[in-house]
Design a protein around this motif. Sequence first.
Motif, mmCIF file in Angstrom:
data_model
loop_
_atom_site.group_PDB
_atom_site.id
_atom_site.type_symbol
_atom_site.label_atom_id
_atom_site.label_comp_id
_atom_site.label_asym_id
_atom_site.label_seq_id
_atom_site.Cartn_x
_atom_site.Cartn_y
_atom_site.Cartn_z
ATOM 1 N N LEU A 181 5.905 -14.337 2.661
ATOM 2 C CA LEU A 181 4.817 -13.285 2.601
ATOM 3 C C LEU A 181 4.299 -12.956 4.073
ATOM 4 N N ASP A 182 3.602 -11.871 4.170
ATOM 5 C CA ASP A 182 3.217 -11.511 5.357
ATOM 6 C C ASP A 182 1.825 -10.464 5.014
ATOM 7 N N PRO A 183 0.646 -10.916 5.718
ATOM 8 C CA PRO A 183 -0.343 -10.039 5.397
ATOM 9 C C PRO A 183 -0.490 -8.718 6.047
ATOM 10 N N GLU A 184 0.522 -8.408 7.123
ATOM 11 C CA GLU A 184 0.415 -7.138 7.585
ATOM 12 C C GLU A 184 2.041 -6.595 7.613
ATOM 13 N N PRO A 185 2.230 -5.493 7.326
ATOM 14 C CA PRO A 185 3.457 -4.998 7.466
ATOM 15 C C PRO A 185 4.209 -5.003 8.837
ATOM 16 N N ARG A 186 5.278 -5.072 9.092
ATOM 17 C CA ARG A 186 6.186 -5.260 10.404
ATOM 18 C C ARG A 186 6.639 -3.713 10.826
ATOM 19 N N PRO A 187 6.870 -3.473 12.121
ATOM 20 C CA PRO A 187 7.631 -2.344 12.429
ATOM 21 C C PRO A 187 8.919 -2.224 11.919
ATOM 22 N N ASP A 188 9.576 -1.216 11.816
ATOM 23 C CA ASP A 188 10.671 -0.815 10.999
ATOM 24 C C ASP A 188 11.953 -1.667 11.418
ATOM 25 N N HIS A 189 12.232 -2.431 12.573
ATOM 26 C CA HIS A 189 13.156 -3.191 12.873
ATOM 27 C C HIS A 189 12.759 -4.676 12.529
ATOM 28 N N SER A 190 11.701 -4.888 12.297
ATOM 29 C CA SER A 190 11.505 -6.339 11.601
ATOM 30 C C SER A 190 10.721 -6.437 10.212
ATOM 31 N N LEU B 255 0.793 -1.102 0.039
ATOM 32 C CA LEU B 255 -0.007 0.008 -0.119
ATOM 33 C C LEU B 255 0.706 1.315 -0.186
ATOM 34 N N GLY B 256 0.723 2.069 -1.051
ATOM 35 C CA GLY B 256 1.434 3.442 -1.172
ATOM 36 C C GLY B 256 2.785 3.037 -1.832
ATOM 37 N N HIS B 257 3.090 1.795 -2.221
ATOM 38 C CA HIS B 257 4.322 1.507 -3.174
ATOM 39 C C HIS B 257 3.803 1.622 -4.500
ATOM 40 N N THR B 258 4.734 2.539 -5.274
ATOM 41 C CA THR B 258 4.191 2.808 -6.776
ATOM 42 C C THR B 258 3.833 1.576 -7.787
ATOM 43 N N ARG B 259 4.849 0.674 -7.457
ATOM 44 C CA ARG B 259 4.863 -0.584 -8.217
ATOM 45 C C ARG B 259 3.942 -1.761 -8.073
ATOM 46 N N HIS C 156 -0.778 -3.927 -8.001
ATOM 47 C CA HIS C 156 -0.307 -5.254 -8.483
ATOM 48 C C HIS C 156 -1.279 -6.280 -8.157
ATOM 49 N N ASN C 157 -1.585 -7.314 -8.851
ATOM 50 C CA ASN C 157 -2.671 -8.278 -8.699
ATOM 51 C C ASN C 157 -2.316 -9.436 -7.538
ATOM 52 N N VAL C 158 -1.031 -9.616 -7.527
ATOM 53 C CA VAL C 158 -0.522 -10.668 -6.832
ATOM 54 C C VAL C 158 -1.042 -10.433 -5.328
ATOM 55 N N PRO C 159 -0.240 -9.307 -4.526
ATOM 56 C CA PRO C 159 -0.572 -9.138 -3.429
ATOM 57 C C PRO C 159 -2.173 -9.154 -2.742
ATOM 58 N N ALA C 160 -2.775 -8.520 -3.759
ATOM 59 C CA ALA C 160 -4.481 -8.649 -3.485
ATOM 60 C C ALA C 160 -4.957 -10.115 -3.602
ATOM 61 N N MET C 161 -4.460 -10.764 -4.602
ATOM 62 C CA MET C 161 -4.993 -12.195 -5.010
ATOM 63 C C MET C 161 -4.671 -13.154 -3.889
ATOM 64 N N HIS C 162 -3.500 -12.914 -3.274
ATOM 65 C CA HIS C 162 -2.903 -13.657 -2.180
ATOM 66 C C HIS C 162 -3.051 -13.099 -0.804
ATOM 67 N N GLY C 163 -3.435 -11.941 -0.541
ATOM 68 C CA GLY C 163 -4.011 -11.332 0.761
ATOM 69 C C GLY C 163 -2.652 -11.058 1.552
ATOM 70 N N PHE C 164 -1.468 -10.542 0.829
ATOM 71 C CA PHE C 164 -0.617 -10.113 1.720
ATOM 72 C C PHE C 164 0.001 -8.632 1.268
#
Length: 181
Positions: free
Chosen positions: A63-72, A25-29, A33-41
């Motif tokens: 893959l991770d469905p949720e982004p992690r904090p900066d350190h991880s 989300l917020g990433h220009t490329r 993109h259909n892959v993250p939406a299709m697979h839920g990450f």
Amino acid sequence: GRRLSPERAPEVLRDDTLLVFDDNLGHTRFESHNVPAMHGFRSYISAPIRTARRGTFGTLCALDPEPRPDHSQVSAPATVKMIELFAALIASHLDASRLERAEAELALAEEQLMAARAAARLRDQFVAVLSHDLRSPLAGVDAGLQVLRNVEMEPRARKLAGMLSQSTLRMIRLVNNMLDF
């Protein structure tokens, strides 16, 4: 869960490079993109698995469905290095498996060669025995029958000597044919 197939992640296979994004989300490329939406990450890292012989074999993905904090985040240098090392480890095991198969095939070929050589030695021994132990006595019998032809005999004995001579000649031809084989 669903499997992310190579057709769904062509960038890594096509470009043969590491692909990392912490949040699509917020990433220009990758936002649309259909892959993250299709697979839920939303967070993704993929490293190519490069074998010595075949080039890019596939990819190792996390893959991770949720982004992690900066350190991880997946883009953290330690995480990137770990994924690259795991991909290299998989590639080395694939290469080792290929090498083990090649070594097994070589060992089998060597065994077959040794068996063929042993069979050839047995054949040579058989030919030597056949040549000496059969040919020599047959030559002696044939020579004796040639001498008998010059001796005065009754008709019945002469007929019997002729039959013996024919049988001896057939046996000599048979031995010669076997030696030519």
